[in-house]
Design a protein around this motif. Sequence first.
Motif, PDB file in Angstrom:
ATOM      1  N   PRO A   5       0.908  -1.238  -0.180  1.00 55.89           N
ATOM      2  CA  PRO A   5      -0.086   0.501  -0.105  1.00 55.89           C
ATOM      3  C   PRO A   5       1.545   1.289   0.351  1.00 55.89           C
ATOM      4  CG  PRO A   5      -1.187  -1.748   1.684  1.00 55.89           C
ATOM      5  CD  PRO A   5       0.513  -2.266   0.722  1.00 55.89           C
ATOM      6  N   ARG A   6       2.043   0.977   0.661  1.00 56.48           N
ATOM      7  CA  ARG A   6       3.070   2.323   0.361  1.00 56.48           C
ATOM      8  C   ARG A   6       2.899   2.626  -1.165  1.00 56.48           C
ATOM      9  NH1 ARG A   6       5.890   6.035   3.201  1.00 56.48           N
ATOM     10  NH2 ARG A   6       8.201   6.129   2.580  1.00 56.48           N
ATOM     11  N   GLN A   7       3.392   1.810  -1.386  1.00 58.00           N
ATOM     12  CA  GLN A   7       4.039   1.659  -2.690  1.00 58.00           C
ATOM     13  C   GLN A   7       2.688   2.612  -4.141  1.00 58.00           C
ATOM     14  OE1 GLN A   7       5.545  -2.212  -3.370  1.00 58.00           O
ATOM     15  NE2 GLN A   7       6.973  -1.027  -4.830  1.00 58.00           N
ATOM     16  N   LEU A   8       1.749   2.244  -3.392  1.00 56.09           N
ATOM     17  CA  LEU A   8       0.538   2.824  -3.933  1.00 56.09           C
ATOM     18  C   LEU A   8       0.173   4.518  -3.852  1.00 56.09           C
ATOM     19  CD1 LEU A   8      -1.912  -0.286  -4.144  1.00 56.09           C
ATOM     20  CD2 LEU A   8      -0.184   0.611  -5.831  1.00 56.09           C
ATOM     21  N   ARG A   9       0.475   5.158  -2.237  1.00 54.82           N
ATOM     22  CA  ARG A   9       0.787   5.334  -2.218  1.00 54.82           C
ATOM     23  C   ARG A   9       1.081   6.905  -2.298  1.00 54.82           C
ATOM     24  NH1 ARG A   9      -2.557   5.445   2.358  1.00 54.82           N
ATOM     25  NH2 ARG A   9      -3.131   3.504   3.762  1.00 54.82           N
ATOM     26  N   MET A  10       2.288   6.547  -2.753  1.00 56.91           N
ATOM     27  CA  MET A  10       3.870   7.049  -3.631  1.00 56.91           C
ATOM     28  C   MET A  10       3.068   7.680  -4.929  1.00 56.91           C
ATOM     29  SD  MET A  10       7.440   5.217  -2.334  1.00 56.91           S
ATOM     30  CE  MET A  10       7.851   4.713  -0.847  1.00 56.91           C
ATOM     31  N   PHE A  11       3.090   6.624  -5.382  1.00 58.95           N
ATOM     32  CA  PHE A  11       2.158   6.630  -7.111  1.00 58.95           C
ATOM     33  C   PHE A  11       1.242   7.805  -6.412  1.00 58.95           C
ATOM     34  CE2 PHE A  11      -0.919   4.932  -9.722  1.00 58.95           C
ATOM     35  CZ  PHE A  11      -0.385   5.846 -10.573  1.00 58.95           C
ATOM     36  N   LEU A  12       0.020   8.107  -5.767  1.00 59.04           N
ATOM     37  CA  LEU A  12      -0.937   8.481  -6.378  1.00 59.04           C
ATOM     38  C   LEU A  12      -0.805  10.092  -5.770  1.00 59.04           C
ATOM     39  CD1 LEU A  12      -3.320   6.669  -4.347  1.00 59.04           C
ATOM     40  CD2 LEU A  12      -3.387   7.089  -6.964  1.00 59.04           C
ATOM     41  N   ALA A  13       0.637  10.314  -4.838  1.00 64.74           N
ATOM     42  CA  ALA A  13       0.882  11.753  -3.893  1.00 64.74           C
ATOM     43  C   ALA A  13       1.750  12.107  -5.790  1.00 64.74           C
ATOM     44  CB  ALA A  13       2.044  11.871  -2.846  1.00 64.74           C
ATOM     45  N   LEU A  14       2.446  11.030  -6.168  1.00 67.49           N
ATOM     46  CA  LEU A  14       3.069  11.431  -7.334  1.00 67.49           C
ATOM     47  C   LEU A  14       2.390  11.944  -8.589  1.00 67.49           C
ATOM     48  CD1 LEU A  14       6.228  12.448  -9.002  1.00 67.49           C
ATOM     49  CD2 LEU A  14       6.176   9.920  -9.241  1.00 67.49           C
ATOM     50  N   LEU A  66      -4.533   3.782 -14.092  1.00 70.34           N
ATOM     51  CA  LEU A  66      -4.464   2.664 -12.868  1.00 70.34           C
ATOM     52  C   LEU A  66      -4.514   3.450 -11.955  1.00 70.34           C
ATOM     53  CD1 LEU A  66      -1.360   1.047 -13.970  1.00 70.34           C
ATOM     54  CD2 LEU A  66      -3.601   0.021 -13.497  1.00 70.34           C
ATOM     55  N   ALA A  67      -4.373   4.956 -11.677  1.00 73.10           N
ATOM     56  CA  ALA A  67      -4.645   5.559 -11.100  1.00 73.10           C
ATOM     57  C   ALA A  67      -6.107   5.983  -9.856  1.00 73.10           C
ATOM     58  CB  ALA A  67      -4.015   7.246 -10.869  1.00 73.10           C
ATOM     59  N   ALA A  68      -7.101   5.963 -11.484  1.00 74.66           N
ATOM     60  CA  ALA A  68      -8.076   5.808 -10.572  1.00 74.66           C
ATOM     61  C   ALA A  68      -8.677   4.220  -9.795  1.00 74.66           C
ATOM     62  CB  ALA A  68      -9.079   6.127 -11.893  1.00 74.66           C
ATOM     63  N   ILE A  69      -8.009   2.917 -10.426  1.00 71.76           N
ATOM     64  CA  ILE A  69      -7.442   1.883  -9.564  1.00 71.76           C
ATOM     65  C   ILE A  69      -7.080   2.052  -8.070  1.00 71.76           C
ATOM     66  CG2 ILE A  69      -7.298  -0.595  -9.362  1.00 71.76           C
ATOM     67  CD1 ILE A  69      -7.548   0.104 -13.150  1.00 71.76           C
ATOM     68  N   ALA A  70      -6.193   2.377  -7.998  1.00 71.51           N
ATOM     69  CA  ALA A  70      -5.291   2.867  -7.046  1.00 71.51           C
ATOM     70  C   ALA A  70      -6.039   3.384  -5.869  1.00 71.51           C
ATOM     71  CB  ALA A  70      -3.504   3.473  -7.564  1.00 71.51           C
ATOM     72  N   ARG A  71      -6.823   4.422  -5.968  1.00 73.01           N
ATOM     73  CA  ARG A  71      -7.023   4.971  -5.166  1.00 73.01           C
ATOM     74  C   ARG A  71      -8.484   4.254  -4.568  1.00 73.01           C
ATOM     75  NH1 ARG A  71      -7.053   9.612  -9.578  1.00 73.01           N
ATOM     76  NH2 ARG A  71      -5.444  10.701  -8.539  1.00 73.01           N
ATOM     77  N   ALA A  72      -9.253   3.760  -5.278  1.00 75.99           N
ATOM     78  CA  ALA A  72     -10.208   2.802  -5.100  1.00 75.99           C
ATOM     79  C   ALA A  72      -9.264   2.041  -3.686  1.00 75.99           C
ATOM     80  CB  ALA A  72     -10.274   2.364  -5.441  1.00 75.99           C
ATOM     81  N   VAL A  74      -6.680   1.602  -2.678  1.00 79.20           N
ATOM     82  CA  VAL A  74      -6.057   2.804  -1.515  1.00 79.20           C
ATOM     83  C   VAL A  74      -7.451   2.733  -0.111  1.00 79.20           C
ATOM     84  CG1 VAL A  74      -4.978   4.501   0.139  1.00 79.20           C
ATOM     85  CG2 VAL A  74      -3.494   3.355  -1.849  1.00 79.20           C
ATOM     86  N   GLY A  75      -8.623   3.000  -0.617  1.00 76.27           N
ATOM     87  CA  GLY A  75      -9.520   3.465  -0.285  1.00 76.27           C
ATOM     88  C   GLY A  75      -9.718   1.880   0.328  1.00 76.27           C
ATOM     89  N   GLU A  76     -10.384   1.511   0.130  1.00 74.77           N
ATOM     90  CA  GLU A  76     -10.381  -0.328   0.514  1.00 74.77           C
ATOM     91  C   GLU A  76      -9.441  -0.563   1.580  1.00 74.77           C
ATOM     92  OE1 GLU A  76     -13.467  -1.754   0.014  1.00 74.77           O
ATOM     93  OE2 GLU A  76     -14.155  -0.172  -1.385  1.00 74.77           O
ATOM     94  N   TYR A  77      -8.573  -0.279   1.451  1.00 79.96           N
ATOM     95  CA  TYR A  77      -7.161  -1.055   2.309  1.00 79.96           C
ATOM     96  C   TYR A  77      -7.759  -0.271   3.478  1.00 79.96           C
ATOM     97  CZ  TYR A  77      -2.543  -1.720   4.735  1.00 79.96           C
ATOM     98  OH  TYR A  77      -2.039  -1.971   5.346  1.00 79.96           O
ATOM     99  N   ASP A  78      -8.014   1.160   3.629  1.00 83.33           N
ATOM    100  CA  ASP A  78      -7.712   2.075   4.762  1.00 83.33           C
ATOM    101  C   ASP A  78      -8.972   1.894   5.833  1.00 83.33           C
ATOM    102  OD1 ASP A  78      -5.419   3.702   4.364  1.00 83.33           O
ATOM    103  OD2 ASP A  78      -6.449   4.754   3.112  1.00 83.33           O
ATOM    104  N   ALA A  79     -10.253   1.276   4.645  1.00 79.26           N
ATOM    105  CA  ALA A  79     -11.172   1.446   5.450  1.00 79.26           C
ATOM    106  C   ALA A  79     -11.556  -0.033   6.373  1.00 79.26           C
ATOM    107  CB  ALA A  79     -12.548   1.142   4.229  1.00 79.26           C
ATOM    108  N   GLY A  80     -10.884  -1.048   5.315  1.00 80.93           N
ATOM    109  CA  GLY A  80     -10.492  -2.152   5.964  1.00 80.93           C
ATOM    110  C   GLY A  80     -10.288  -2.615   7.404  1.00 80.93           C
ATOM    111  N   LEU A  81      -8.661  -1.298   7.484  1.00 86.25           N
ATOM    112  CA  LEU A  81      -7.793  -1.930   8.353  1.00 86.25           C
ATOM    113  C   LEU A  81      -8.657  -0.896   9.114  1.00 86.25           C
ATOM    114  CD1 LEU A  81      -5.070  -1.805   9.182  1.00 86.25           C
ATOM    115  CD2 LEU A  81      -4.313   0.650   8.767  1.00 86.25           C
TER     116      LEU A  81
END
Length: 327
Positions: A5-14, A66-72, A74-81
């Motif tokens: 998930p951290r890699q996806l957060r880096m991708f979305l931030a960039l 892929l950014a749109a998919i990554a947001r979903a 990460v959002g699901e991951y955060d919600a599940g966490l």
Amino acid sequence: MNIAPRQLRMFLALAESLNFSKTAEQLFMTQPSLSKAIRDLEEALGLPLFERTTRSVQLTAGGSRLAAIARAVVGEYDAGLQRMLSSAEREARHIGIASLPSLAHVILPQVCAALERRYHLPQITVHDCSNDACIQRLLNYQADFALASVAPSHPDLKYEEVLRDRFVLLSCGPWRQRLKPTMHLDDLVDLPLISMTDASTAMRYISAAYLQRGVEFRPKMQFDQVGTIAGFVKKGLGIAVLPYLGMMPMLCLRGLRLSEIADGPVRSVGIVTRRLGAPTSVALAAMEEVKATTQGLMARHPGWILPPISAPCPSPAPRPPRPAAAP
């Protein structure tokens, strides 16, 4: 594919800033580390995510999709966490206690009331069952600790004695007049005794006491429930022989007489816990409340409920050679 998930957060931030230097500063990392993380992600996905020039950084067409998919994701991951953390918080406030019914009736109401006051209604599950079932629930992680009357031999469990409980007699009707305030085991051989079933620890204790005399203990009647024993005693159909704590629910009934067994067995009562793992704060508080409650019982019922000793409690005994049948 191993994408964190951290890699996806880096991708979305960039993808949001389109600036390696600014994104690295935002994420508290160096720019080379960020660049390597993005390259690793692109290699894992098998396609470029950004078009890089000396002047600018732009998302590729694939990167934009892929950014749109990554947001979903990460959002699901955060919600599940968050759901997992909420569940863990609820679990930390839940406690399961396995206990013999006679101990659950006398000890646990005060313990649970104290926990509710202290922790604002935590979820409490009480399993009132046989000694063996209590131990099994503890081993299966269905209970945080158990209140038992025979120390388990299982290597993963430990036993801490909190009190000792004398066996007594309870009579009514014509038997009330025949029984003395103090009786001995030899006096009971010809009496119509009523006890718990062979599966109970109470029966194991009284059987072991008679075994030491070379006599098989054979009661007139045996029941699983103390309430049933009370009904038969009230009708004068027999005399109950039980530990004092097991007898306490019946002491409020009128017309009953309590007699001590001077040389009778003494039941050990203790807290059983797992050797490995740390109990929750609620479980620790519950065990302290158990000890405080048992201290109060010993103070209010001296002579009947005795303080603990370091000696191990007795083990079940085999069948003796010589029977002595009740009438």
